[in-house]
Design a protein around this motif. Structure first.
Motif, PDB file in Angstrom:
ATOM      1  N   LYS A 152      59.108  32.674  33.055  1.00 53.68           N
ATOM      2  CA  LYS A 152      60.391  32.496  32.616  1.00 53.68           C
ATOM      3  C   LYS A 152      60.541  32.300  31.067  1.00 53.68           C
ATOM      4  CE  LYS A 152      64.904  32.992  34.368  1.00 53.68           C
ATOM      5  NZ  LYS A 152      65.217  34.228  35.089  1.00 53.68           N
ATOM      6  N   ASN A 153      59.704  31.587  30.450  1.00 51.33           N
ATOM      7  CA  ASN A 153      59.901  30.860  29.411  1.00 51.33           C
ATOM      8  C   ASN A 153      58.559  31.376  28.399  1.00 51.33           C
ATOM      9  OD1 ASN A 153      62.019  28.768  29.481  1.00 51.33           O
ATOM     10  ND2 ASN A 153      60.857  28.612  31.319  1.00 51.33           N
ATOM     11  N   LYS A 154      58.113  32.543  28.493  1.00 45.32           N
ATOM     12  CA  LYS A 154      56.998  32.727  27.778  1.00 45.32           C
ATOM     13  C   LYS A 154      57.327  33.252  26.306  1.00 45.32           C
ATOM     14  CE  LYS A 154      56.026  37.171  30.053  1.00 45.32           C
ATOM     15  NZ  LYS A 154      54.785  37.830  30.795  1.00 45.32           N
ATOM     16  N   HIS A 155      58.624  33.741  26.451  1.00 43.93           N
ATOM     17  CA  HIS A 155      59.201  34.440  25.181  1.00 43.93           C
ATOM     18  C   HIS A 155      59.226  33.465  24.086  1.00 43.93           C
ATOM     19  CE1 HIS A 155      62.441  32.801  27.429  1.00 43.93           C
ATOM     20  NE2 HIS A 155      63.229  32.530  26.234  1.00 43.93           N
ATOM     21  N   LYS A 156      59.235  31.985  24.400  1.00 43.35           N
ATOM     22  CA  LYS A 156      59.367  30.799  23.466  1.00 43.35           C
ATOM     23  C   LYS A 156      57.984  30.299  22.967  1.00 43.35           C
ATOM     24  CE  LYS A 156      63.089  28.969  26.107  1.00 43.35           C
ATOM     25  NZ  LYS A 156      63.655  27.854  26.894  1.00 43.35           N
ATOM     26  N   GLY A 157      56.790  30.933  23.668  1.00 42.27           N
ATOM     27  CA  GLY A 157      55.681  30.572  23.392  1.00 42.27           C
ATOM     28  C   GLY A 157      54.589  30.582  24.714  1.00 42.27           C
ATOM     29  N   ASN A 158      53.542  30.507  24.245  1.00 41.52           N
ATOM     30  CA  ASN A 158      52.515  30.920  25.455  1.00 41.52           C
ATOM     31  C   ASN A 158      51.468  29.491  25.647  1.00 41.52           C
ATOM     32  OD1 ASN A 158      50.841  31.017  23.158  1.00 41.52           O
ATOM     33  ND2 ASN A 158      49.603  32.497  23.997  1.00 41.52           N
ATOM     34  N   HIS A 159      51.770  28.529  25.055  1.00 42.10           N
ATOM     35  CA  HIS A 159      50.835  27.322  24.953  1.00 42.10           C
ATOM     36  C   HIS A 159      51.182  26.055  26.053  1.00 42.10           C
ATOM     37  CE1 HIS A 159      48.651  23.725  22.851  1.00 42.10           C
ATOM     38  NE2 HIS A 159      47.565  24.389  23.618  1.00 42.10           N
ATOM     39  N   ILE A 160      50.222  25.984  27.034  1.00 40.33           N
ATOM     40  CA  ILE A 160      50.267  24.924  27.827  1.00 40.33           C
ATOM     41  C   ILE A 160      49.287  23.740  27.782  1.00 40.33           C
ATOM     42  CG2 ILE A 160      50.394  24.276  30.257  1.00 40.33           C
ATOM     43  CD1 ILE A 160      51.230  27.185  30.729  1.00 40.33           C
ATOM     44  N   ILE A 161      49.519  22.524  27.726  1.00 36.62           N
ATOM     45  CA  ILE A 161      48.576  21.255  27.548  1.00 36.62           C
ATOM     46  C   ILE A 161      48.503  20.728  28.940  1.00 36.62           C
ATOM     47  CG2 ILE A 161      48.166  19.168  26.637  1.00 36.62           C
ATOM     48  CD1 ILE A 161      50.022  19.977  24.206  1.00 36.62           C
ATOM     49  N   THR A 162      47.115  20.299  29.477  1.00 36.87           N
ATOM     50  CA  THR A 162      47.032  19.697  30.727  1.00 36.87           C
ATOM     51  C   THR A 162      45.803  18.740  30.401  1.00 36.87           C
ATOM     52  OG1 THR A 162      46.744  19.893  33.034  1.00 36.87           O
ATOM     53  CG2 THR A 162      45.539  21.513  31.750  1.00 36.87           C
ATOM     54  N   SER A 163      45.274  18.008  31.474  1.00 36.67           N
ATOM     55  CA  SER A 163      44.295  17.225  31.349  1.00 36.67           C
ATOM     56  C   SER A 163      42.961  17.982  32.038  1.00 36.67           C
ATOM     57  CB  SER A 163      44.563  15.799  31.785  1.00 36.67           C
ATOM     58  OG  SER A 163      44.287  15.958  33.439  1.00 36.67           O
ATOM     59  N   LYS A 164      41.793  17.341  31.720  1.00 31.97           N
ATOM     60  CA  LYS A 164      40.452  17.901  32.378  1.00 31.97           C
ATOM     61  C   LYS A 164      40.114  17.364  33.686  1.00 31.97           C
ATOM     62  CE  LYS A 164      37.958  18.908  27.953  1.00 31.97           C
ATOM     63  NZ  LYS A 164      36.876  18.428  27.152  1.00 31.97           N
TER      64      LYS A 164
END
Length: 371
Positions: free
Chosen positions: A85-97
Motif C-alpha cells: 500500500k505504501n511502496k510509492h513512498k519508499g521500499n526500505h524496511i528495518i527489522t532485527s536479526k
C-alpha cells in the motif's frame, strides 16, 4: 511419573472461562454476523464485544482491531499489507536479526518483489540498540518492525525508544507482541507503535485466532480480497467462535498482568538451578529485561535435546518450538555470540498459570539425576 508442562511459550492450555464462553456459539448462535435478521444480530454483538475486550487489553479503539487466523497472518498483513500500500513512498524496511520466522520470511518474500531490508544485530543479551535502528534509517525507509519480546530467550526489546525514533522520523512502526501480550503491560500509545500482533494460543485462547492492531490512519493492502469484512482488511465470514474466545482470554489477562506469582516461580527456578549446578548452568538473555515466565538456560558441554529426551515426562523446548528437533545452535543464540559449547545445551523453560513449585522441584531432581 506425571507429565510436567513447561512450554507455555509454545502454546497454552485453554482457560476454563474461555471454553465456557465458546459453548453458546457451538450450539445456539450459528448465524452469520453480517446478516441483518434475528440469527445474525446476536452473533454480531458477540463479535463486537470480543473486539472491545481485545482493544481494552492494549488500550486502543475497538475499530483498530482486526481479527486474523493467528500471529503469522497478523505479521504478514502488517508487513506485506503496509509495503504494497505504501511502496510509492519508499521500499526500505528495518527489522532485527532475531525475529520470529513469521517476520523473517515475509521480509525475504518482500525482498523478492523489490523491498530492501536491513537486519540489525543484537547485543549479548539479545537486545536491539535503538541507536542502530536510527543509523539504519534512510530517505526510503517506510517501516520498522521489531518484536516486543524474543520467543526463545524472553528478552524484552526497547520498543518505546524505537517507537519514539520512528515517530520522530515519520516512519510506521510494527511490533510482534505475540509472546508479551498477557504477560507484561502492553499499551499501544505508551509504546508508540502503529501496528501490533497478538496470537491467541499464547494467552490461553485457542490456536487459529489472533489479531492485528492497526492505528487509525495506517493504510494496508488486504492479503485476502473479497467482501468487506474486518473493516475491508480481511475478507471472509468472521470466525466468531474463536474471536469470542480471544476476547475472553484478553479480559482475563487484563486482570492478571502485573501479578508476580509466575515471575516469583521463574526466579525460584533459576535460583534452584544455580544452587544445584553452579557454573555448569548459564542464563541466556537479559537478566532483568525479560518476560516474567521465560527461563532459557544452557547446561555447559551438554546437548539440550538429549537432556530433554532423557526426561520424557517434561515438556520444554530447546529453543523456539518452530525449530524443535534440531540440535543446531539456535540462530538467536548465534546472533548473541553464545559459544557453541554453551549454546548447544540450551533449554527454554516457559512457565504458566498451572505451573507449581512442586513441579519445579521435580524437574531439578530429574535434571540432577541425568547430569
Amino acid at each position: 511419573m506425571e507429565n510436567i508442562y513447561m512450554d507455555y511459550n509454545a502454546s497454552t492450555p485453554l482457560a476454563p472461562e474461555v471454553v465456557g464462553t465458546m459453548k453458546p456459539l457451538l450450539q445456539d448462535y450459528y448465524g452469520n454476523p453480517s446478516a441483518l435478521h434475528w440469527s445474525g444480530k446476536p452473533v454480531k454483538e458477540f463479535l463486537h464485544k470480543a473486539r472491545e475486550q481485545v482493544a481494552e487489553l492494549i488500550a486502543c479503539s475497538p475499530g483498530e482491531i482486526i481479527f486474523t487466523s493467528g500471529g503469522s497472518e497478523a505479521n504478514n498483513l502488517a508487513l506485506k499489507g503496509f509495503y504494497f500500500k505504501n511502496k510509492h513512498k519508499g521500499n526500505h524496511i528495518i527489522t532485527s536479526k532475531i525475529e520470529h520466522p513469521a517476520i523473517v520470511n515475509p521480509c525475504k518474500f518482500l525482498e523478492q518483489v523489490g523491498a530492501r531490508i536491513t537486519y540489525v544485530g543484537v547485543d549479548r543479551y539479545g537486545r536491539v540498540s535503538p541507536e542502530e535502528i536510527e543509523k539504519a534509517i534512510t530517505k526510503e525507509t517506510i517501516l520498522i518492525t521489531v518484536m516486543h519480546s524474543n520467543n526463545e530467550i524472553g528478552t524484552l526489546q526497547p520498543i518505546k525508544d524505537i517507537g519514539a525514533i520512528a515517530e520522530r522520523n515519520g516512519i510506521a512502526f510494527h511490533t510482534d507482541a505475540s509472546q508479551s501480550v498477557g504477560k507484561v503491560p502492553v499499551q499501544v500509545n505508551d509504546l508508540k507503535v502503529d501496528m501490533l500482533t497478538i496470537a491467541g494460543h499464547k494467552l490461553y485462547a485457542p490456536k487459529g485466532i489472533g489479531a492485528l492492531y492497526i492505528r487509525d490512519g495506517i493504510q494496508l493492502e488486504p492479503l485476502i480480497h473479497g467482501a468487506g469484512h474486518e473493516f475491508g482488511l480481511r475478507a471472509g465470514t468472521e470466525n466468531t467462535l474463536l474471536a469470542v474466545a480471544l476476547g475472553k482470554a484478553c479480559e482475563i489477562a487484563s486482570k492478571e498482568v502485573g501479578n508476580h506469582r509466575i515471575k516469583d516461580l521463574t526466579d525460584f527456578f533459576w535460583g534452584s538451578l544455580k544452587g544445584v549446578f553452579g557454573e555448569r548452568v548459564v542464563l541466556n538473555g537479559h537478566p532483568k529485561e525479560r518476560l516474567p515466565n521465560t527461563l532459557n538456560v544452557s547446561f555447559v558441554n551438554k546437548i539440550g535435546q538429549e537432556l530433554l529426551e532423557s526426561i520424557p515426562c517434561l515438556a520444554a523446548s530447546t529453543g523456539s518450538a518452530c525449530h524443535a528437533g534440531s540440535i543446531e545452535l539456535s540462530p538467536v543464540l548465534k546472533e548473541m555470540n553464545v559459544p557453541e559449547e554453551v549454546g548447544m545445551g540450551a533449554i527454554r523453560f516457559s512457565l504458566g498459570r498451572n505451573t507449581t513449585k512442586e513441579e519445579i522441584d521435580k524437574v531439578i531432581l530429574l535434571l540432577n539425576k541425568i547430569m
